[in-house]
Design an enzyme around this catalytic site. Structure first.
Site, PDB file in Angstrom:
ATOM      1  CG  ASP A  76      -0.211  -0.351   2.488  1.00 53.95           C
ATOM      2  OD1 ASP A  76       0.921   0.135   2.676  1.00 53.95           O
ATOM      3  OD2 ASP A  76      -0.754  -1.122   3.297  1.00 53.95           O
ATOM      4  CG  ASP A  78       1.069   4.635   4.217  1.00 51.63           C
ATOM      5  OD1 ASP A  78      -0.117   4.381   3.947  1.00 51.63           O
ATOM      6  OD2 ASP A  78       1.792   3.883   4.887  1.00 51.63           O
ATOM      7  CG  ASP A 154       8.820   1.872  12.533  1.00 50.02           C
ATOM      8  OD1 ASP A 154       9.132   2.440  11.460  1.00 50.02           O
ATOM      9  OD2 ASP A 154       7.988   0.942  12.577  1.00 50.02           O
TER      10      ASP A 154
HETATM   11  P1  ATP Z   1       4.016  -2.745   5.553  1.00 48.43           P
HETATM   12  O1  ATP Z   1       4.835  -3.176   4.407  1.00 48.43           O
HETATM   13  O2  ATP Z   1       3.614  -3.873   6.397  1.00 48.43           O
HETATM   14  O3  ATP Z   1       2.864  -1.839   5.198  1.00 48.43           O
HETATM   15  P2  ATP Z   1       4.996  -0.362   6.765  1.00 48.43           P
HETATM   16  O4  ATP Z   1       6.320  -0.013   7.359  1.00 48.43           O
HETATM   17  O5  ATP Z   1       4.565   0.418   5.577  1.00 48.43           O
HETATM   18  O6  ATP Z   1       5.018  -1.896   6.471  1.00 48.43           O
HETATM   19  P3  ATP Z   1       2.630   0.674   7.978  1.00 48.43           P
HETATM   20  O7  ATP Z   1       1.878   0.152   9.151  1.00 48.43           O
HETATM   21  O8  ATP Z   1       1.969   0.760   6.661  1.00 48.43           O
HETATM   22  O9  ATP Z   1       3.919  -0.253   7.884  1.00 48.43           O
HETATM   23  O10 ATP Z   1       3.219   2.064   8.414  1.00 48.43           O
HETATM   24  C1  ATP Z   1       3.638   3.063   7.513  1.00 48.43           C
HETATM   25  C2  ATP Z   1       4.790   3.860   8.093  1.00 48.43           C
HETATM   26  O11 ATP Z   1       4.397   4.488   9.313  1.00 48.43           O
HETATM   27  C3  ATP Z   1       6.018   3.027   8.479  1.00 48.43           C
HETATM   28  O12 ATP Z   1       6.862   2.798   7.385  1.00 48.43           O
HETATM   29  C4  ATP Z   1       6.663   3.900   9.538  1.00 48.43           C
HETATM   30  O13 ATP Z   1       7.373   4.958   8.953  1.00 48.43           O
HETATM   31  C5  ATP Z   1       5.476   4.478  10.253  1.00 48.43           C
HETATM   32  N1  ATP Z   1       5.067   3.631  11.388  1.00 48.43           N
HETATM   33  C6  ATP Z   1       4.140   2.643  11.405  1.00 48.43           C
HETATM   34  N2  ATP Z   1       4.001   2.113  12.612  1.00 48.43           N
HETATM   35  C7  ATP Z   1       4.844   2.776  13.412  1.00 48.43           C
HETATM   36  C8  ATP Z   1       5.162   2.692  14.792  1.00 48.43           C
HETATM   37  N3  ATP Z   1       4.578   1.816  15.562  1.00 48.43           N
HETATM   38  N4  ATP Z   1       6.086   3.564  15.271  1.00 48.43           N
HETATM   39  C9  ATP Z   1       6.687   4.468  14.474  1.00 48.43           C
HETATM   40  N5  ATP Z   1       6.438   4.584  13.175  1.00 48.43           N
HETATM   41  C10 ATP Z   1       5.526   3.756  12.633  1.00 48.43           C
HETATM   42 MG    MG Z   2       2.605   0.296   4.606  1.00 51.66          MG
END
Ligand code: ATP
Ligand code: MG
Length: 448
Positions: A76, A78, A154
């Site tokens: 996805d 963002d 993170d």
């Molecule tokens: P995925 O591939 O599973 O979507 P993702 O890293 O994109 O992994 P998301 O939950 O979509 O995970 O989160 C988007 C972004 O938001 C992350 O890349 C990170 O920068 C930030 N983020 C998400 N969760 C946290 C957290 N618990 N603490 C700090 N930053 C976070």
């Molecule tokens: Mg994501």
């Protein structure tokens, strides 16, 4: 080496800021990174474009940039912006503001939704976020600059901002170098960051398994001793995170890593028990392997089916116990299902929309063992037959039931009328014969 090289190549910096502890970005220009614009969703591109045209900053951010750099297709997209949620909402007719802990905007483009978040402020030193006694952030809606936003993310690999118009990556924490070195590194002090949000420990395990990144030493070090902080996380948030983990296409590696870090105890207490019995472990591992293969092949996987498999051997045990206490087979099964789901919900709450289907799959199981009269025909018409049948096949493959039973249903489902009639087993004697529960794990099973 890599860091020095990058610093040399990308000497340009942006946003000189007065805040000494805030990072400046390295700008990685088009041609110096491997992001292929064709791999970015049109919806994400249009979202950035319209925000920029409205005078705001807008970047593709987080996991999508990381995945593009790793050549993984992003799940996805963002977008991060300096526009407030209300301003974003005004730019897009089809959008809605959501969330409490973080207020976000969902921008809808046909079937695709782009999540747009406003840059978050640097809360820690200023005490703007509400935290509880163990330091966990409960609510946090302070807006800030892109630099502040990057510090709040993170991992270094997740703090990359891609401007589709200029085709540049803004890298505030040497995330590109870490990605190239296949390292997952926490931004800031890992101990503090896990205390703020213990779910980050699960994210560390999941992302490293999914992306083949190694956890940097200091990022990994505190996890084991902080495992109990997960007890404090709301069960529904844990469920969302575990769902991502199980459906990542790398569930087996993730579960093994969770176990290695001692993180699994608080999450899946029932799974813990199941994995300790050889038959239970075989069943769960087969189910996870199937799921991983489906997801890696680009197919979907049904969470209800998966959670039904994870808890099945617990249901079996409880079912047997209830029958031993003299309950009849079907009420004993219903009671067992509720007991198991309630116990699980104390730690990690499986959404109701999934538990309903899980129960349907479980309730169907004893019916697969009835192969006489009209009952097999009725079972075939059950809307959830396919899931129930796949579940049965897993039970056979794990050795819980004879393979011949699964084969019988495979044939029966495809057979013509005459063949089906010939396949039916003779009706056995009066119903009384079922009084006594069977000894084997196959509760109430007919011999094949
Ligand atoms: P995925 O591939 O599973 O979507 P993702 O890293 O994109 O992994 P998301 O939950 O979509 O995970 O989160 C988007 C972004 O938001 C992350 O890349 C990170 O920068 C930030 N983020 C998400 N969760 C946290 C957290 N618990 N603490 C700090 N930053 C976070
Ligand atoms: Mg994501």
């Amino acid at each position: 080496m890599i860091k020095q090289f990058l610093q040399k190549v990308f000497r340009r910096r942006v946003n000189v800021n007065t805040h000494t502890q805030l990072p400046a970005a390295q700008i990685i220009q088009a041609g110096k990174h491997k992001i292929n614009q064709k791999h970015i969703s049109q919806a994400a591109l249009k979202t950035c474009d319209q925000l920029q045209k409205a005078g705001f900053q807008a970047y593709i951010v987080g996991g999508a940039v990381r995945d593009l750099l790793l050549n993984h297709p992003p799940k996805d997209f963002d977008v991060a912006t300096n526009a407030t949620p209300e301003q974003v909402h005004k730019v897009f007719r089809r959008s809605r503001i959501i969330g409490r802990r973080f207020r976000l905007v969902h921008v809808l483009w046909g079937h695709e939704t782009i999540e747009v978040s406003t840059f978050r402020g640097h809360h820690l030193s200023e005490g703007d976020a509400e935290t509880n006694d163990s330091g966990r952030i409960i609510r946090d809606n302070v807006f800030g600059s892109i630099e502040e936003d990057s510090v709040r993310r993170d991992f270094t690999a997740n703090a990359l901002y891609y401007d589709p118009k200029r085709q540049e990556v803004l890298d505030f924490h040497h995330g590109v170098a870490d990605i190239r070195a296949k390292t997952l590194r926490m931004i800031g002090d890992p101990l503090k960051r896990y205390q703020e949000d213990p779910v980050r420990m699960l994210r560390a395990v999941r992302l490293s398994a999914k992306l083949g990144l190694k956890l940097e030493r200091e990022t990994e070090a505190p996890i084991r001793k902080l495992a109990n902080l997960l007890e404090d996380v709301p069960p529904s948030r844990l469920f969302d995170e575990m769902l991502k983990l199980f459906l990542s296409g790398h569930a087996i590696e993730s579960i093994n890593a969770l176990r290695a870090q001692q993180l699994h105890h608080g999450l899946l207490p029932l799974l813990d028990v199941v994995l300790e019995q050889p038959m239970g472990e075989k069943f769960v591992m087969l189910a996870l392997k199937n799921t991983d293969e489906r997801i890696q092949a680009g197919k979907s996987s049904n969470p209800s089916f998966l959670f039904a498999t994870l808890l099945w051997h617990e249901v079996l045990l409880a079912w047997q116990e209830n029958q031993k206490r003299g309950e009849h087979m079907i009420p004993a099964l219903h009671e067992a299902m509720n007991e198991v789901i309630d116990k699980q919900a104390e730690k990690m709450a499986i959404h109701n929309r999934y538990t309903a289907t899980m129960k349907e799959i479980w309730v169907m199981q004893p019916r697969f063992e009835q192969r006489s009269g009209k009952r097999p025909y009725a079972l075939l018409t059950n809307p959830k037959y396919r899931a129930g049948y796949d579940f049965l096949l897993l039970r056979c493959a794990s050795g819980e039931l004879p393979q011949a039973l699964g084969d019988w249903w495979t044939r029966f489902a495809d057979a013509g009328t005459d063949e089906r009639t010939a396949m039916l087993l003779p009706e056995s004697g009066p119903k009384k014969r079922r009084r006594k529960p069977r000894k084997k794990t196959s509760v109430g099973g007919e011999a094949v």
